[in-house]
Design a protein around this motif. Structure first.
Motif, PDB file in Angstrom:
ATOM      1  N   THR A 123       1.135  -1.296   0.201  1.00 41.08           N
ATOM      2  CA  THR A 123      -0.142   0.044   0.326  1.00 41.08           C
ATOM      3  C   THR A 123       0.926   1.186  -0.044  1.00 41.08           C
ATOM      4  N   LEU A 124       1.909   1.350   1.171  1.00 38.70           N
ATOM      5  CA  LEU A 124       2.502   2.651   0.789  1.00 38.70           C
ATOM      6  C   LEU A 124       3.675   2.675  -0.206  1.00 38.70           C
ATOM      7  N   ALA A 125       4.329   1.358  -0.515  1.00 39.28           N
ATOM      8  CA  ALA A 125       4.492   1.863  -2.021  1.00 39.28           C
ATOM      9  C   ALA A 125       3.796   2.326  -3.234  1.00 39.28           C
ATOM     10  N   ALA A 137      -1.957  -0.281  -8.218  1.00 39.53           N
ATOM     11  CA  ALA A 137      -2.842  -0.086  -7.271  1.00 39.53           C
ATOM     12  C   ALA A 137      -2.128   1.144  -7.146  1.00 39.53           C
ATOM     13  N   SER A 138      -0.326   1.501  -7.715  1.00 44.63           N
ATOM     14  CA  SER A 138      -0.504   3.700  -7.375  1.00 44.63           C
ATOM     15  C   SER A 138      -1.293   3.840  -8.928  1.00 44.63           C
ATOM     16  N   VAL A 158      -4.966   7.245  -0.343  1.00 48.56           N
ATOM     17  CA  VAL A 158      -3.949   5.768  -0.198  1.00 48.56           C
ATOM     18  C   VAL A 158      -5.064   4.926   0.483  1.00 48.56           C
ATOM     19  N   SER A 159      -6.834   5.441   0.752  1.00 54.40           N
ATOM     20  CA  SER A 159      -7.549   4.792   1.173  1.00 54.40           C
ATOM     21  C   SER A 159      -7.674   3.473  -0.329  1.00 54.40           C
ATOM     22  N   MET A 160      -7.693   4.349  -1.555  1.00 54.12           N
ATOM     23  CA  MET A 160      -7.333   3.796  -2.729  1.00 54.12           C
ATOM     24  C   MET A 160      -6.889   2.475  -2.683  1.00 54.12           C
ATOM     25  N   ALA A 161      -5.463   3.218  -2.596  1.00 53.60           N
ATOM     26  CA  ALA A 161      -4.666   2.011  -2.240  1.00 53.60           C
ATOM     27  C   ALA A 161      -4.742   0.349  -1.495  1.00 53.60           C
TER      28      ALA A 161
END
Length: 256
Positions: free
Chosen positions: A68-70, A130-131, A188-191
């Motif tokens: 998620t963070l990446a 995701a990104s 960030v929620s979508m990721a």
């Protein structure tokens, strides 16, 4: 504001979870759903506590958090500069608006087969899709933040003879931060959502999405609900972190 009222305000966030677990208990007590399909909240929370304290769920949690963070980091690195660049020229944004809105309106899960063809069944695939979904949200909000900067402040700076670069850097960019942070929180929620879906349906050995679908397939409902609760808590904490950063950095937001 006295201490009791301050304490009352701090306790307000607990009302929602208490109502949720109260409704959960009511559903079980009324036998609207069989306990084999929805275990009592006490048993589920006890199972969750055991999974957390034993560290059994930690590898999956860390895998999902890393992906998620990446994905979010890539989205920010691409989306913010591109959004600011497009937002600084409304004509430039309008020329690509259809493409942005088209892909922003397309469910990212529908693009999973395409990304699988390009990146294969790898971690890169999960992070890439995701990104991509998160980047469109960041780009859209960054562009609109710049375009909708308070016109009075921009005009005041121009009247005072401030250069176009400094108007853009010191007025328009600063004015756009509030809208940009809205995009960052949504992104960030979508990721996280896309990563969970990708972990469910793309070959994966770790991750909360992988854990949820595995638990469902072997009918381990306590582990399934535990993983769902952990996922929800992770999303909430990520959103809360951005809210705190936003309040710290954009303390002037909403002020005249």
């Amino acid at each position: 504001m006295n201490v009791s009222r301050l304490m009352d305000r701090r306790l307000l966030p607990l009302i929602g979870p208490l109502l949720l677990f109260g409704l959960w208990e009511l559903v079980i007590s009324a036998k609207w759903i069989k306990p084999v399909l929805l275990p009592p909240p006490g048993e589920t929370l006890a199972y969750l506590w055991g999974a957390v304290t034993s560290g059994a769920i930690l590898p999956d949690l860390l895998s999902t958090l890393w992906r998620t963070l990446a994905a979010f980091g890539i989205a920010v690195l691409i989306g913010v500069p591109l959004g600011v660049l497009l937002g600084s020229s409304e004509l430039a944004y309008r020329s690509v608006e259809f493409v942005i809105d088209f892909f922003r309106s397309t469910p990212s899960s529908a693009l999973i087969p395409l990304f699988m063809l390009i990146f294969g069944i790898t971690d890169i695939n999960k992070i890439a899709i995701a990104s991509f979904g998160a980047m469109l949200i960041v780009l859209f909000n960054s562009a609109y933040g710049v375009m909708n900067a308070k016109k009075t402040r921009v005009m005041a700076a121009q009247i005072m003879g401030v250069s176009r670069w400094h108007v853009f850097k010191d007025v328009m960019l600063m004015e756009s931060l509030a809208q940009t942070f809205v995009g960052l929180r949504s992104a960030v929620s979508m990721a996280l959502v896309i990563v969970i879906v990708a972990e469910m349906f793309i070959g994966s050995e770790t991750g909360l999405g992988h854990r949820i679908i595995d638990a469902q397939q072997v009918f381990n409902v306590k582990d399934m609900y535990t993983s769902i609760l952990i996922t929800g808590a992770l999303g909430y904490l990520l959103n809360l972190a951005f809210l705190l950063v936003e309040k710290k950095l954009i303390h002037w937001s909403g002020k005249a």
